[in-house]
Design an enzyme around this catalytic site. Structure first.
Site, PDB file in Angstrom:
ATOM      1  N   ARG A   4      79.842-100.593 -24.647  1.00 56.24           N
ATOM      2  CA  ARG A   4      81.028-101.367 -24.246  1.00 56.24           C
ATOM      3  C   ARG A   4      81.910-101.771 -25.433  1.00 56.24           C
ATOM      4  NH1 ARG A   4      78.993-100.067 -20.007  1.00 56.24           N
ATOM      5  NH2 ARG A   4      79.045-101.285 -18.106  1.00 56.24           N
ATOM      6  N   SER A  60      81.074-106.688 -14.310  1.00 61.71           N
ATOM      7  CA  SER A  60      80.019-107.373 -15.072  1.00 61.71           C
ATOM      8  C   SER A  60      80.667-108.394 -15.991  1.00 61.71           C
ATOM      9  CB  SER A  60      79.256-106.386 -15.942  1.00 61.71           C
ATOM     10  OG  SER A  60      78.593-105.437 -15.162  1.00 61.71           O
ATOM     11  N   GLU A  83      81.178-109.775 -21.493  1.00 61.35           N
ATOM     12  CA  GLU A  83      81.751-108.443 -21.602  1.00 61.35           C
ATOM     13  C   GLU A  83      83.249-108.544 -21.342  1.00 61.35           C
ATOM     14  OE1 GLU A  83      82.536-104.492 -19.655  1.00 61.35           O
ATOM     15  OE2 GLU A  83      80.907-105.460 -18.556  1.00 61.35           O
TER      16      GLU A  83
HETATM   17  N1  EPU Z   1      68.475-107.294 -11.311  1.00 59.16           N
HETATM   18  C1  EPU Z   1      67.775-108.382 -10.845  1.00 59.16           C
HETATM   19  N2  EPU Z   1      68.364-109.140  -9.866  1.00 59.16           N
HETATM   20  C2  EPU Z   1      69.552-108.818  -9.334  1.00 59.16           C
HETATM   21  C3  EPU Z   1      70.265-107.699  -9.803  1.00 59.16           C
HETATM   22  C4  EPU Z   1      69.699-106.950 -10.814  1.00 59.16           C
HETATM   23  O1  EPU Z   1      66.673-108.684 -11.285  1.00 59.16           O
HETATM   24  O2  EPU Z   1      70.000-109.535  -8.451  1.00 59.16           O
HETATM   25  C5  EPU Z   1      67.859-106.468 -12.364  1.00 59.16           C
HETATM   26  C6  EPU Z   1      67.204-105.244 -11.737  1.00 59.16           C
HETATM   27  O3  EPU Z   1      65.956-105.039 -12.346  1.00 59.16           O
HETATM   28  C7  EPU Z   1      68.130-104.118 -12.108  1.00 59.16           C
HETATM   29  C8  EPU Z   1      68.677-104.605 -13.430  1.00 59.16           C
HETATM   30  O4  EPU Z   1      68.813-106.018 -13.265  1.00 59.16           O
HETATM   31  O5  EPU Z   1      67.416-102.939 -12.232  1.00 59.16           O
HETATM   32  C9  EPU Z   1      69.969-103.980 -13.828  1.00 59.16           C
HETATM   33  O6  EPU Z   1      70.900-104.083 -12.770  1.00 59.16           O
HETATM   34  P1  EPU Z   1      71.957-102.887 -12.495  1.00 59.16           P
HETATM   35  O7  EPU Z   1      71.269-101.604 -12.549  1.00 59.16           O
HETATM   36  O8  EPU Z   1      72.744-103.269 -11.314  1.00 59.16           O
HETATM   37  O9  EPU Z   1      72.875-102.843 -13.751  1.00 59.16           O
HETATM   38  P2  EPU Z   1      73.375-103.921 -14.787  1.00 59.16           P
HETATM   39  O10 EPU Z   1      72.613-103.755 -16.056  1.00 59.16           O
HETATM   40  O11 EPU Z   1      73.355-105.269 -14.183  1.00 59.16           O
HETATM   41  C10 EPU Z   1      75.154-102.295 -15.817  1.00 59.16           C
HETATM   42  C11 EPU Z   1      76.611-102.315 -16.123  1.00 59.16           C
HETATM   43  C12 EPU Z   1      77.430-102.091 -14.846  1.00 59.16           C
HETATM   44  C13 EPU Z   1      77.037-100.765 -14.247  1.00 59.16           C
HETATM   45  C14 EPU Z   1      75.538-100.790 -13.962  1.00 59.16           C
HETATM   46  C15 EPU Z   1      75.032 -99.479 -13.439  1.00 59.16           C
HETATM   47  C16 EPU Z   1      76.814-103.780 -18.051  1.00 59.16           C
HETATM   48  C17 EPU Z   1      77.305-105.081 -18.578  1.00 59.16           C
HETATM   49  N3  EPU Z   1      76.968-103.579 -16.747  1.00 59.16           N
HETATM   50  O12 EPU Z   1      74.895-103.427 -14.998  1.00 59.16           O
HETATM   51  O13 EPU Z   1      78.791-102.029 -15.213  1.00 59.16           O
HETATM   52  O14 EPU Z   1      77.762-100.506 -13.043  1.00 59.16           O
HETATM   53  O15 EPU Z   1      74.812-101.073 -15.189  1.00 59.16           O
HETATM   54  O16 EPU Z   1      75.005 -98.547 -14.456  1.00 59.16           O
HETATM   55  O17 EPU Z   1      76.307-102.961 -18.820  1.00 59.16           O
HETATM   56  C18 EPU Z   1      80.795-103.297 -15.401  1.00 59.16           C
HETATM   57  O18 EPU Z   1      80.750-103.047 -16.601  1.00 59.16           O
HETATM   58  O19 EPU Z   1      81.717-103.996 -14.903  1.00 59.16           O
HETATM   59  C19 EPU Z   1      79.729-102.800 -14.549  1.00 59.16           C
HETATM   60  C20 EPU Z   1      79.670-103.080 -13.258  1.00 59.16           C
END
Ligand code: EPU
Length: 392
Positions: A173, A285, A388
């Site tokens: 990012r 995010s 972010e």
């Molecule tokens: N999780 C929980 N509780 C929840 C939701 C998630 O425990 O309610 C845990 C789960 O274990 C899940 C992990 O958090 O596996 C990660 O969640 P997710 O895969 O949804 O991804 P993220 O790390 O929260 C990142 C990006 C997103 C992108 C997703 C998918 C960043 C800051 N965000 O989110 O990007 O869509 O991965 O690749 O890196 C954005 O930048 O606006 C964005 C949406």
């Protein structure tokens, strides 16, 4: 053309829906017009904005907001397609997309054309120019993986420059455009290198599982009647890099796999978790996922097992000799899902997202909730979360 608006209302120009204004708003539709713009006479500071989808205006902006609007959704006309030949086959297309094109329109177009690369980035809000600043990413793909060259106007030399991807300083990012070059370049277009050969990335999160679930269902019109590949190049199937067709079919992945099928699958995953931008304001995010030392992570695991039972597993990704812990998990563990402060809310389905729940949340509401989350995570896990979302 350059259009200027004094005391401009930015409510519809930021996806958070903050009711703020700027002293001057300048819309530039032709990159060449930048040559005639005297930046020194504009109200200062000058802030270059894309789709307004990754920022939080903390109040009325005292200077100039400049937006590159070179798009008119004409990117099909203005896309310059150059094919590169490898071993006598056409395998790659270089596609130049104007900065003001909505990034997801580019994803939709590429999928329609059968071009591989941006399909995992489907439905990310924002514009093409901003994608190269922010190095947007999702489901195992980042913008830097498909960017070839960034085309920009250099405000210091008043010239147009082409910056190869290797010089852009891309990281998670981040890029030189956000750090050492901040304020210097105005991105006018991005050349992406897309593949005619299948290059599916399925190993992140629930992508493979969602595809298999889709395979179990009634074949969609797309998987049942694949669009003929309009371009020359090896047709065919790959259920993931290095996987055989037979392996993939036995797993139940739809055949033949196309960028369009992956795009639809990604959209399905995102729509379940993330707020619909047409209904609820947010900036995606809100926080970056922190990367910590292994011994620090071990202490977090001990704490999580004490709270959730000995078999509990903390989600994480190894990054070199460090560990990336999902901020969403920590925010969830601290009981923030659905928490409201004024008009701001931690989104219940994906707690990494802060939303403008009432439609009239103020920047102060968002900042107060942000600080509450940061303080709580700091206290419980000893980790400082960094937003972010850019605060302007
Ligand atoms: N999780 C929980 N509780 C929840 C939701 C998630 O425990 O309610 C845990 C789960 O274990 C899940 C992990 O958090 O596996 C990660 O969640 P997710 O895969 O949804 O991804 P993220 O790390 O929260 C990142 C990006 C997103 C992108 C997703 C998918 C960043 C800051 N965000 O989110 O990007 O869509 O991965 O690749 O890196 C954005 O930048 O606006 C964005 C949406």
């Amino acid at each position: 053309m350059i259009t200027r608006h004094e005391a401009y209302d930015l409510s519809r120009r930021n996806t958070f829906g903050m009711k703020v204004s700027c002293r001057l708003y300048v819309e530039v539709t032709e990159p060449e017009d930048l040559l005639s713009l005297d930046f020194d006479t504009l109200p200062q500071p000058v802030f270059v904005m894309g789709g307004g989808s990754n920022l939080l205006f903390t109040g009325d902006f005292p200077g100039t907001v400049l937006h590159m609007g070179n798009t008119e959704n004409r990117f099909l006309d203005s896309a310059l397609v150059i094919s590169t030949k490898a071993e006598g086959r056409v395998e790659k297309s270089l596609v130049r997309i104007p900065a003001g094109v909505v990034f997801d329109d580019f994803c939709a177009w590429a999928a329609e054309e059968g071009l591989w690369g941006p399909e995992n980035l489907s439905l990310i809000p924002g514009e093409v120019g901003a994608s190269a600043v922010q190095n947007i990413g999702a489901y195992g793909v980042e913008a830097k993986d498909i960017i070839d060259t960034v085309h920009a106007f250099d405000r210091t030399t008043r010239t147009f420059v082409d910056i190869p991807v290797a010089d852009c300083g891309y990281g998670y990012r981040t890029s030189n455009f956000k750090s050492v070059w901040k304020g210097r370049y105005i991105i006018i277009a991005v050349t992406f290198c897309l593949s005619l050969v299948p290059t599916p990335v399925l190993d992140y999160g629930g992508v493979r599982k969602a595809l298999i679930d889709r395979g179990k269902g009634i074949p969609s019109p797309i998987s049942g009647h694949p669009r003929p590949d309009k371009r020359e190049g090896p047709a065919g199937f790959a259920g993931g890099r290095g996987r055989s067709e037979a392996e993939a079919i036995s797993e139940g992945i739809p055949f033949p796999l196309t960028p369009q099928i992956i795009r639809e699958t990604i959209i399905g995953i995102r729509e379940k978790k993330l707020p619909d931008p047409a209904k609820i304001g947010s900036a995606g995010s809100f926080f970056c996922n922190p990367v910590i030392e292994k011994d620090h992570f071990a202490r977090i695991v001990t704490l999580a097992k004490a709270e959730n039972g000995p078999d509990y597993e903390v989600p994480h990704y190894e990054v070199g000799d460090k560990v990336k812990v999902p901020a969403a998990w920590m925010i969830d563990q601290c009981g923030f899902k659905g928490m409201r402060l004024g008009g701001a809310q931690v989104y219940p389905n994906q707690p990494l997202v802060i939303v403008n729940a009432t439609g009239d949340a103020t920047p102060q509401d968002i900042i107060a909730l942000e600080q509450r989350v940061i303080d709580t995570i700091q206290e419980k896990y000893g980790i400082t979360l960094h937003p972010e979302v850019e605060h302007v």
